[in-house]
Motif scaffolding. Structure first.
Motif, PDB file in Angstrom:
ATOM      1  N   GLY A   1       0.788  -1.224   0.000  1.00 18.65           N
ATOM      2  CA  GLY A   1       0.000   0.000   0.000  1.00 18.65           C
ATOM      3  C   GLY A   1       0.818   1.271   0.000  1.00 18.65           C
ATOM      4  N   ASN A   2       2.045   1.184   0.475  1.00 22.74           N
ATOM      5  CA  ASN A   2       2.902   2.371   0.507  1.00 22.74           C
ATOM      6  C   ASN A   2       3.719   2.542  -0.764  1.00 22.74           C
ATOM      7  OD1 ASN A   2       2.771   3.926   3.154  1.00 22.74           O
ATOM      8  ND2 ASN A   2       2.833   1.810   3.880  1.00 22.74           N
ATOM      9  N   GLU A   3       3.492   1.697  -1.743  1.00 21.79           N
ATOM     10  CA  GLU A   3       4.146   1.832  -3.039  1.00 21.79           C
ATOM     11  C   GLU A   3       3.106   2.335  -4.040  1.00 21.79           C
ATOM     12  OE1 GLU A   3       5.926   2.588  -5.865  1.00 21.79           O
ATOM     13  OE2 GLU A   3       7.400   1.559  -4.588  1.00 21.79           O
ATOM     14  N   LYS A   4       3.229   3.643  -4.415  1.00 17.37           N
ATOM     15  CA  LYS A   4       2.233   4.258  -5.291  1.00 17.37           C
ATOM     16  C   LYS A   4       2.151   3.595  -6.663  1.00 17.37           C
ATOM     17  CE  LYS A   4       1.879   8.928  -3.379  1.00 17.37           C
ATOM     18  NZ  LYS A   4       1.948  10.375  -3.693  1.00 17.37           N
ATOM     19  N   LYS A   5       3.205   2.915  -7.060  1.00 14.87           N
ATOM     20  CA  LYS A   5       3.175   2.255  -8.356  1.00 14.87           C
ATOM     21  C   LYS A   5       2.373   0.959  -8.325  1.00 14.87           C
ATOM     22  CE  LYS A   5       7.587   4.143  -9.980  1.00 14.87           C
ATOM     23  NZ  LYS A   5       8.959   3.824 -10.444  1.00 14.87           N
ATOM     24  N   LEU A   6       1.869   0.616  -7.128  1.00 19.01           N
ATOM     25  CA  LEU A   6       1.074  -0.603  -6.996  1.00 19.01           C
ATOM     26  C   LEU A   6      -0.401  -0.317  -6.718  1.00 19.01           C
ATOM     27  CD1 LEU A   6       3.482  -2.888  -4.915  1.00 19.01           C
ATOM     28  CD2 LEU A   6       2.969  -3.035  -7.354  1.00 19.01           C
ATOM     29  N   VAL A   7      -0.678   0.525  -5.715  1.00 15.19           N
ATOM     30  CA  VAL A   7      -2.068   0.826  -5.376  1.00 15.19           C
ATOM     31  C   VAL A   7      -2.195   2.270  -4.905  1.00 15.19           C
ATOM     32  CG1 VAL A   7      -2.802  -1.508  -4.777  1.00 15.19           C
ATOM     33  CG2 VAL A   7      -1.753  -0.088  -3.031  1.00 15.19           C
ATOM     34  N   LEU A   8      -3.420   2.795  -5.011  1.00 19.03           N
ATOM     35  CA  LEU A   8      -3.681   4.169  -4.589  1.00 19.03           C
ATOM     36  C   LEU A   8      -5.051   4.270  -3.933  1.00 19.03           C
ATOM     37  CD1 LEU A   8      -2.559   6.117  -7.775  1.00 19.03           C
ATOM     38  CD2 LEU A   8      -1.412   6.221  -5.566  1.00 19.03           C
ATOM     39  N   HIS A   9      -5.137   5.008  -2.854  1.00 18.27           N
ATOM     40  CA  HIS A   9      -6.386   5.506  -2.275  1.00 18.27           C
ATOM     41  C   HIS A   9      -7.527   4.482  -2.245  1.00 18.27           C
ATOM     42  CE1 HIS A   9      -4.515   9.395  -2.175  1.00 18.27           C
ATOM     43  NE2 HIS A   9      -4.245   9.316  -3.459  1.00 18.27           N
ATOM     44  N   GLY A  10      -7.344   3.450  -1.460  1.00 17.94           N
ATOM     45  CA  GLY A  10      -8.418   2.485  -1.268  1.00 17.94           C
ATOM     46  C   GLY A  10      -8.456   1.375  -2.298  1.00 17.94           C
ATOM     47  N   GLY A  11      -7.548   1.422  -3.278  1.00 15.01           N
ATOM     48  CA  GLY A  11      -7.511   0.382  -4.298  1.00 15.01           C
ATOM     49  C   GLY A  11      -6.785  -0.861  -3.814  1.00 15.01           C
ATOM     50  N   GLY A  12      -6.921  -1.949  -4.606  1.00 14.24           N
ATOM     51  CA  GLY A  12      -6.246  -3.201  -4.268  1.00 14.24           C
ATOM     52  C   GLY A  12      -6.874  -3.881  -3.068  1.00 14.24           C
ATOM     53  N   ASN A  13      -6.476  -5.121  -2.829  1.00 14.98           N
ATOM     54  CA  ASN A  13      -6.934  -5.839  -1.643  1.00 14.98           C
ATOM     55  C   ASN A  13      -6.027  -7.032  -1.365  1.00 14.98           C
ATOM     56  OD1 ASN A  13      -8.340  -7.789  -3.622  1.00 14.98           O
ATOM     57  ND2 ASN A  13      -9.517  -5.902  -3.893  1.00 14.98           N
ATOM     58  N   THR A  14      -6.090  -7.518  -0.139  1.00 20.78           N
ATOM     59  CA  THR A  14      -5.266  -8.643   0.302  1.00 20.78           C
ATOM     60  C   THR A  14      -6.098  -9.520   1.229  1.00 20.78           C
ATOM     61  OG1 THR A  14      -4.453  -7.381   2.208  1.00 20.78           O
ATOM     62  CG2 THR A  14      -3.111  -7.314   0.209  1.00 20.78           C
ATOM     63  N   SER A  15      -5.636 -10.764   1.436  1.00 26.11           N
ATOM     64  CA  SER A  15      -6.360 -11.662   2.336  1.00 26.11           C
ATOM     65  C   SER A  15      -5.416 -12.699   2.935  1.00 26.11           C
ATOM     66  CB  SER A  15      -7.491 -12.379   1.592  1.00 26.11           C
ATOM     67  OG  SER A  15      -6.960 -13.282   0.629  1.00 26.11           O
ATOM     68  N   VAL A  16      -5.884 -13.328   4.023  1.00 25.32           N
ATOM     69  CA  VAL A  16      -5.173 -14.441   4.640  1.00 25.32           C
ATOM     70  C   VAL A  16      -6.210 -15.414   5.188  1.00 25.32           C
ATOM     71  CG1 VAL A  16      -4.975 -13.249   6.867  1.00 25.32           C
ATOM     72  CG2 VAL A  16      -3.435 -15.157   6.341  1.00 25.32           C
ATOM     73  N   LYS A  17      -5.938 -16.691   5.047  1.00 24.57           N
ATOM     74  CA  LYS A  17      -6.826 -17.734   5.568  1.00 24.57           C
ATOM     75  C   LYS A  17      -6.162 -18.393   6.776  1.00 24.57           C
ATOM     76  CE  LYS A  17      -8.533 -18.721   0.876  1.00 24.57           C
ATOM     77  NZ  LYS A  17      -7.547 -17.977   0.070  1.00 24.57           N
ATOM     78  N   LEU A  18      -6.942 -18.630   7.797  1.00 24.64           N
ATOM     79  CA  LEU A  18      -6.432 -19.330   8.984  1.00 24.64           C
ATOM     80  C   LEU A  18      -7.588 -19.987   9.708  1.00 24.64           C
ATOM     81  CD1 LEU A  18      -7.115 -17.123  11.467  1.00 24.64           C
ATOM     82  CD2 LEU A  18      -5.120 -16.010  10.500  1.00 24.64           C
ATOM     83  N   GLU A  19      -7.331 -20.547  10.882  1.00 24.04           N
ATOM     84  CA  GLU A  19      -8.367 -21.217  11.659  1.00 24.04           C
ATOM     85  C   GLU A  19      -8.535 -20.528  13.004  1.00 24.04           C
ATOM     86  OE1 GLU A  19      -7.163 -25.300  11.840  1.00 24.04           O
ATOM     87  OE2 GLU A  19      -8.238 -25.813   9.995  1.00 24.04           O
ATOM     88  N   THR A  20      -9.771 -20.482  13.467  1.00 22.41           N
ATOM     89  CA  THR A  20     -10.048 -19.896  14.775  1.00 22.41           C
ATOM     90  C   THR A  20     -11.244 -20.619  15.380  1.00 22.41           C
ATOM     91  OG1 THR A  20     -10.375 -17.812  15.950  1.00 22.41           O
ATOM     92  CG2 THR A  20     -11.642 -18.122  13.944  1.00 22.41           C
ATOM     93  N   LYS A  21     -11.439 -20.467  16.663  1.00 18.44           N
ATOM     94  CA  LYS A  21     -12.551 -21.131  17.342  1.00 18.44           C
ATOM     95  C   LYS A  21     -13.762 -20.209  17.411  1.00 18.44           C
ATOM     96  CE  LYS A  21      -9.844 -24.364  20.131  1.00 18.44           C
ATOM     97  NZ  LYS A  21      -9.508 -24.822  21.509  1.00 18.44           N
ATOM     98  N   ASP A  22     -14.939 -20.796  17.175  1.00 22.65           N
ATOM     99  CA  ASP A  22     -16.166 -20.007  17.288  1.00 22.65           C
ATOM    100  C   ASP A  22     -16.647 -20.008  18.739  1.00 22.65           C
ATOM    101  OD1 ASP A  22     -17.354 -22.455  17.757  1.00 22.65           O
ATOM    102  OD2 ASP A  22     -18.355 -22.575  15.806  1.00 22.65           O
ATOM    103  N   ILE A  23     -17.837 -19.460  18.993  1.00 23.53           N
ATOM    104  CA  ILE A  23     -18.315 -19.339  20.374  1.00 23.53           C
ATOM    105  C   ILE A  23     -18.625 -20.698  21.008  1.00 23.53           C
ATOM    106  CG2 ILE A  23     -19.224 -17.002  20.063  1.00 23.53           C
ATOM    107  CD1 ILE A  23     -22.013 -18.247  19.731  1.00 23.53           C
ATOM    108  N   PHE A  24     -18.743 -21.750  20.150  1.00 23.42           N
ATOM    109  CA  PHE A  24     -18.975 -23.096  20.674  1.00 23.42           C
ATOM    110  C   PHE A  24     -17.675 -23.872  20.832  1.00 23.42           C
ATOM    111  CE2 PHE A  24     -22.781 -21.881  18.213  1.00 23.42           C
ATOM    112  CZ  PHE A  24     -23.714 -21.877  19.237  1.00 23.42           C
ATOM    113  N   ASN A  25     -16.562 -23.125  20.652  1.00 24.12           N
ATOM    114  CA  ASN A  25     -15.226 -23.710  20.797  1.00 24.12           C
ATOM    115  C   ASN A  25     -14.892 -24.695  19.679  1.00 24.12           C
ATOM    116  OD1 ASN A  25     -12.937 -23.321  22.397  1.00 24.12           O
ATOM    117  ND2 ASN A  25     -13.198 -25.320  23.384  1.00 24.12           N
ATOM    118  N   ASN A  26     -15.625 -24.579  18.558  1.00 27.62           N
ATOM    119  CA  ASN A  26     -15.326 -25.416  17.401  1.00 27.62           C
ATOM    120  C   ASN A  26     -14.333 -24.708  16.492  1.00 27.62           C
ATOM    121  OD1 ASN A  26     -17.216 -27.458  18.130  1.00 27.62           O
ATOM    122  ND2 ASN A  26     -18.883 -26.184  17.309  1.00 27.62           N
ATOM    123  N   LEU A  27     -13.375 -25.459  15.964  1.00 28.99           N
ATOM    124  CA  LEU A  27     -12.359 -24.889  15.066  1.00 28.99           C
ATOM    125  C   LEU A  27     -12.987 -24.623  13.695  1.00 28.99           C
ATOM    126  CD1 LEU A  27      -9.375 -24.196  15.554  1.00 28.99           C
ATOM    127  CD2 LEU A  27      -8.778 -26.336  14.400  1.00 28.99           C
TER     128      LEU A  27
END
Length: 675
Positions: A37-63
């Motif tokens: 995001g800090n490289e203007k030659k890549l994205v500007l002002h709210g453009g672009g997007n990124t993501s990551v997938k992982l695991e977490t427990k819900d309120i029922f303690n299920n993964l």
């Protein structure tokens, strides 16, 4: 492009976010998002997007499998974990079995699967991120990549550069259909390390944050290298524009106001490179084909207004020619809307004002409702400009068709990135404050900024160590307001940056003391120079600007209670201020016909650069009272502050049918009252 991954910085992000129980994988996602995001030659002002997938427990303690993706409209350069809403992943992946899904259903479905219902809307490209199996996914609108995905023969060029490392995806609007198409193409070759979206941008992915980021930098660098090896000199026209007046910018604001009934800011870019660019041969053919990525069209429209040299020469002879060209652009935009409005249900036309105007031989103008919009318009145009020029080295630039441009410009999910709150009544107004570095000047500036105005400060010197936070929000110009040349040069800077002036607070002043029977004549002359003639000199110039703008205006003088209630040993100051009071009334008389309101504020005993502690001591002695008594010696028995004076000036702006008026800010002094 330089790879900025740093293992120590990555560890610092993990440590920082661990303190607030943010998973290390998300911390690394935020880290590389910032790098991109800090490289203007890549994205500007709210453009672009990124993501990551992982695991977490819900309120029922299920993964549960989850995906964290950039929030829609959030800026990749500075977002935190709140700008990466989390969603349950498995329900999102099930959408791959659907044949179609409306935008409304998609947004609703995404929100139904948020981990936290208070989270911002996730990116419109969330499903694309979710369907790809990789842990980390990055998406940018790299300038170099955009140069290559906007060619008539893009697939051929892209295959030559990247081979089978990156898959090519035809242009489809972001959303469910694009997500599904990308997933289908990826499944044909699961060994690819990224996707090239024609007329859109690039995706890369990987098993960890570094790998996905490294691949983005790697493939963008390959694109840059290919373009650099193809570079040659562009051809330019000879500059025939010899005469140029900054009045052109003022005229633009006038015309925009006539069309839109709102005030706009106009910023001139006229460096040597800007002038050279404006003279590019066939510039009208190159820059009217459409955007380099649909994300840009909501910010700067699909094309700029280009005013050729021959037309500028005509404008120099007759300003009405500018009016004709701008209104023609606006009419063409209306025609474009009417022709395509059925593409988007219930679409309503936005303003018709161009965001970029290229002036051949002069440079170009960026246009916006406020200073922030101006910056966005300019940054995006510079990115677009570079991509289009570089595309010419490789082949023939080709954007998406007009229907697709319209669908993107008026797509509700894209327009949601814009701030659609009701426009502030004073937005787009430019206020000039003289004596801006002083206590009262700073108080006025702070008040005006909070109310949405754009601020210019004039003063002889600005000490940024004392109030850099405020001064950074203003255009600060060192100016000797007793000198006509200094005033004119300073005003020219204001016009170049904003296109005009709507409000003048003539605030500068210096206190001069002495008995009239023995005072040196030079003291009186010096007092008149700063306390009267400086007000006249700058007002004279601002009135002429306001008359050209034809939008009315507000001129206000910081006078003084001395103008009506003289103090002992204060004659040199009071004489000049009395003259300024008459000056205010005279301007009110003469300027009313132009809807220019001229008012004043009579303040008294405000601790400031003028009324210093030493000066307070001197004045209190003159009245045989203590310094504390001097400051609160009024009917309300309260000290009057600089902020109180600022409120008075602001309220004068709001009094639309008041001129020749004085607001007294002194805590109550019958002798100084004008009632």
């Amino acid at each position: 492009m330089k790879n900025l991954w740093n293992i120590n910085a990555a560890k610092n992000y993990i440590a920082k976010y661990n303190k607030i129980n943010v998973h290390k994988d998300l911390a690394l996602r935020i880290y590389t998002t910032h790098l991109l995001g800090n490289e203007k030659k890549l994205v500007l002002h709210g453009g672009g997007n990124t993501s990551v997938k992982l695991e977490t427990k819900d309120i029922f303690n299920n993964l549960k499998k989850v995906i964290y993706v950039k929030g829609s409209g959030w800026d990749m350069s500075n977002l935190n974990h709140l700008g990466m809403p989390g969603l349950y992943l498995d329900p999102l992946k099930k959408t791959s079995s659907l044949t179609k899904m409306s935008d409304e259903n998609m947004v609703n479905y995404l929100r139904l699967n948020l981990l936290d219902s208070n989270s911002p809307n996730p990116s419109v490209e969330t499903l694309l991120h979710a369907l790809l199996p990789h842990k980390y996914v990055d998406h940018t609108h790299s300038n170099a990549i955009l140069s290559l995905v906007n060619l008539k023969n893009s697939p051929k060029v892209l295959n030559k550069i990247f081979g089978k490392k990156l898959a090519i995806v035809p242009y489809i609007m972001p959303g469910f259909q694009l997500a599904k198409k990308c997933f289908q193409i990826f499944k044909k070759n699961t060994n690819v390390e990224g996707l090239l979206l024609l007329n859109h941008g690039i995706f890369t992915f990987g098993d960890d944050a570094k790998q996905s980021y490294d691949r983005m930098i790697k493939y963008v660098s390959l694109a840059e290298k290919y373009i650099n090896n193809k570079k040659r000199k562009h051809k330019y026209e000879k500059n025939k524009v010899n005469n140029f007046s900054l009045d052109l910018l003022i005229q633009c604001r006038k015309i925009f106001y006539q069309i839109d009934k709102n005030k706009w800011i106009v910023n001139l870019h006229s460096s040597k490179d800007d002038i050279k660019f404006s003279l590019l041969e066939n510039i009208d053919r190159l820059f009217t084909k459409g955007p380099v990525t649909p994300d840009h069209v909501i910010r700067i429209k699909s094309q700029p207004l280009i005013i050729k040299q021959k037309d500028l020469i005509k404008i120099n002879k007759n300003k009405n020619n500018l009016n004709v060209l701008i209104k023609k652009y606006c009419q063409n935009y209306i025609s474009y809307f009417k022709k395509n409005k059925n593409q988007i249900k219930n679409s309503k036309i936005s303003d018709t004002i161009p965001r970029i105007i290229i002036l051949q031989g002069i440079g170009y103008l960026s246009i916006g409702r406020n200073k922030k919009e101006i910056k966005i318009s300019n940054d995006i145009f510079l990115s677009m400009k570079q991509s289009i020029l570089d595309s010419c080295f490789v082949g023939t630039f080709k954007s998406i068709n007009q229907k697709e441009i319209f669908k993107m410009e008026y797509w509700p999910l894209e327009r949601a990135k814009l701030n659609n709150k009701k426009r502030n009544i004073l937005e787009g107004s430019i206020a000039l404050i003289t004596g801006g570095a002083g206590t009262i000047g700073q108080a006025i500036a702070k008040k005006f900024i909070n109310e949405g105005l754009e601020i210019v400060l004039f003063d002889k010197y600005f000490d940024y160590n004392k109030n850099q936070k405020l001064f950074d929000k203003c255009l600060c110009i060192e100016c000797d307001i007793t000198n006509n040349n200094s005033i004119q040069k300073s005003i020219n800077k204001v016009i170049k940056n904003f296109g005009g002036i709507d409000i003048l607070v003539s605030n500068a002043g210096v206190a001069f003391q002495g008995l009239m029977e023995s005072i040196n004549e030079k003291v009186i002359k010096d007092s008149f120079d700063i306390n009267f003639f400086s007000h006249q000199k700058i007002s004279q110039k601002i009135v002429n600007i306001m008359k050209i703008q034809d939008m009315g205006g507000s001129i206000m003088f910081n006078i003084s209670k001395q103008a009506v209630n003289p103090g002992k040993n204060f004659g040199p100051y009071g004489l000049a201020k009395t003259s300024t009071l008459f000056l205010m009334k005279q301007y009110a008389l003469e300027c009313g016909q132009y809807n220019i309101r001229v008012n004043g504020v009579n303040a008294d005993r405000i601790q400031s650069g003028l009324l210093t502690k030493k000066f307070i001591t001197q004045r209190s002695k003159a009245r045989n009272i203590s310094p504390d008594q001097y400051l609160s010696n009024n009917l309300l028995q309260q000290e009057v502050l600089a902020e109180d004076v600022a409120d008075a000036f602001f309220n004068q702006i709001l009094l639309k049918k008041t001129t020749g008026n004085i607001i007294t800010v002194d805590g109550g002094n019958i002798e100084a009252s004008l009632r």
